[in-house]
Enzyme design. Structure first.
Site: not given
Ligand code: FRU
Length: 505
Positions: A46-47, A229
């Site tokens: 993810n991110d 976030e």
């Molecule tokens: C955003 C998020 C962040 C967190 C991460 C966890 O997509 O929810 O806020 O740090 O992903 O994987």
């Protein structure tokens, strides 16, 4: 006996078949694997995290779960590039530990060794991330998330966790995460922008280790359909004037449902942020651009990358060995439209490196004759002479299609993926996707970057953008343009792009 022999033969044949499959289908080769976007060789991502440019190398860390293709205990995966286009995945940079999972955060070059983490004149790279404690979470505690440091003394290759972690303790706010740290030259100090539930909180520090709260922003501003976030705070110039830009991702509550990234333009005085207006603005209206932030240490250039997915269905999309990719890196700039300032984003100029042949078509022909053999991944650009309804249709021989276009009545661009192939994994996937048009110019200008399972639309010079994944059962190899009224399409060009993966034939 015969039964045994038959079973053995079947087993041997199936093993041979499997081996041949793997050989003919190396990593980066599968049906939906993006060919000009970064995705991990395998498993869940993810991110984007810790993006920092140092000594000619762009580092891209990312939320990574190396054991499965669904979200799990978070690590920081790591990839590097010299040109923002070709990526090399390196070993995992940060593993979960006794303080918890390694959630999102940023990284900086501590040029003056303010942290003292550099030894004998070394310049440390310092990562600031959230430690998320799953045990405390299960116990129902509120101080689950705390901010910690890791540093690198070999130009970002390997990372050591700081012994004094965490450096910023949770004051009792459940959502207390995603630290974005930048050097603030006027105050000669570090500023951390932290996502704290329904707002961002600012902290300052002389050394990255001791943090003091200076202000808050956002409780009464922007969108609040979900938790805030992954913030980012930086400066951009417009007509010789400096503006501060604050990016804040929000999930859910995006303009087309689920996750999206809003932005504010205004002023930052070292303590807090004051927006120029109270309108909610989105860096990308599409469903699949989330948690995006910019690289640190790139001078005046601000380069953004987002996670090309949406929490609504990120865990369900039909890829098998890997899940989720990043957007094309985009260069950010400010534009003034009718007195209002907007953030525009456009693909980085480095994309030119992989441009292959460009075919410019006589546009009047496009309405009559479809393009019948599209390249695998490509950019389409064109201008229209008027702003009226039109559709660009990508399709295949089994009737699947992705429709992208403009609706005059609502003054919106749209993407329709209702018939785009595999869609049933989540009901939200086929919801309408639209982006408002902001300019009053009398013609429209469109750029589409199309990859194996994604399209990125940049309209009117990067003012109305939409990123969207799609999963056809057979590649889209045809393109039509349709309009009910007469319209002229100018400079229609399809430029093939070369795959960025070495094992792609
Ligand atoms: C955003 C998020 C962040 C967190 C991460 C966890 O997509 O929810 O806020 O740090 O992903 O994987």
């Amino acid at each position: 006996m015969l039964k045994r022999f038959l079973l053995l033969t079947i087993w041997v044949l199936s093993m041979l078949f499997l081996k041949a499959q793997v050989k003919n289908n190396p990593a980066y080769h599968e049906r939906y694997r993006l060919q000009v976007h970064f995705s991990p060789k395998e498993k869940w991502m993810n991110d984007p995290n810790g993006m920092v440019y140092y000594k000619g190398v762009y580092h891209l860390f990312f939320q990574y779960y190396p054991k499965d293709i669904v979200w799990g205990p978070m690590h920081w995966g790591h990839a590097v590039s010299k040109d923002l286009i070709h990526w090399k995945q390196l070993p995992i940079a940060l593993y979960p530990d006794s303080l918890g999972y390694i959630f999102s955060g940023s990284a900086v070059v501590d040029e003056h060794n303010t942290s003292g983490l550099g030894k004998k004149g070394q310049v440390p790279l310092v990562a600031i991330f959230t430690h998320h404690d799953p045990k405390l979470e299960t116990a129902g505690a509120s101080n689950v998330q705390n901010e910690s440091l890791a540093y690198s003394l070999d130009e970002g290759n390997t990372w050591i966790k700081y012994k004094g972690n965490p450096v910023l303790k949770n004051p009792g706010i459940k959502d207390f995460r995603d630290p974005n740290v930048r050097w603030y030259e006027p105050g000669k100090e570090w500023i951390m922008t932290l996502a704290t539930k329904d707002r961002v909180t600012f902290y300052s520090s002389p050394n990255l280790k001791n943090w003091t709260k200076t202000g808050e922003f956002g409780k009464a501003e922007g969108a609040h359909g979900g938790v805030w976030e992954c913030p980012d705070l930086f400066q951009l110039k417009l007509n010789d004037k400096n503006y501060w830009v604050l990016l804040v991702s929000i999930n859910p509550g995006g303009p087309n449902g689920g996750s999206a990234t809003q932005y504010f333009i205004g002023d930052f005085n070292g303590k807090t942020f004051t927006p120029a207006d109270n309108k909610t603005k989105w860096i990308d209206f599409g469903p699949d651009d989330y948690a995006g932030v910019t690289w640190d240490n790139t001078g005046k250039r601000k380069i953004f990358i987002g996670w090309m997915s949406n929490w609504l269905y990120a865990n369900q999309v039909p890829t098998r060995k890997w899940r989720n990719a990043m957007t094309i890196p985009r260069e950010l700039s400010l534009k003034q439209i009718n007195g209002e300032i907007f953030l525009s984003s456009n693909p980085v100029k480095e994309l030119d490196i992989i441009k292959l042949k460009a075919v410019t078509t006589d546009a009047s022909e496009l309405f009559k004759n479809r393009v019948k053999s599209l390249p695998k991944q490509y950019i389409i650009t064109f201008n229209t002479d008027k702003v009226i309804d039109y559709s660009v249709i990508l399709s295949n021989s089994i009737g699947e299609k992705l429709v992208i276009g403009y609706h005059k009545k609502d003054n919106t661009y749209f993407i329709d993926r209702t018939k785009s192939g595999v869609v049933a994994f989540n009901a939200e996937f086929t919801k309408p996707i639209i982006a408002p048009r902001f300019t009053n110019s009398t013609y429209s200008n469109l750029k589409l970057i199309v990859d194996a399972s994604s399209v990125e639309l940049f309209a009117d010079g990067g003012l109305s953008n939409m990123t969207s994944m799609f999963f056809p059962k057979k590649s889209f190899d045809r393109l039509d343009i349709q309009s009910q009224q007469a319209m002229v399409i100018k400079d229609f060009t399809i430029t093939e792009l070369k795959s960025i993966w070495p094992d792609k034939k």
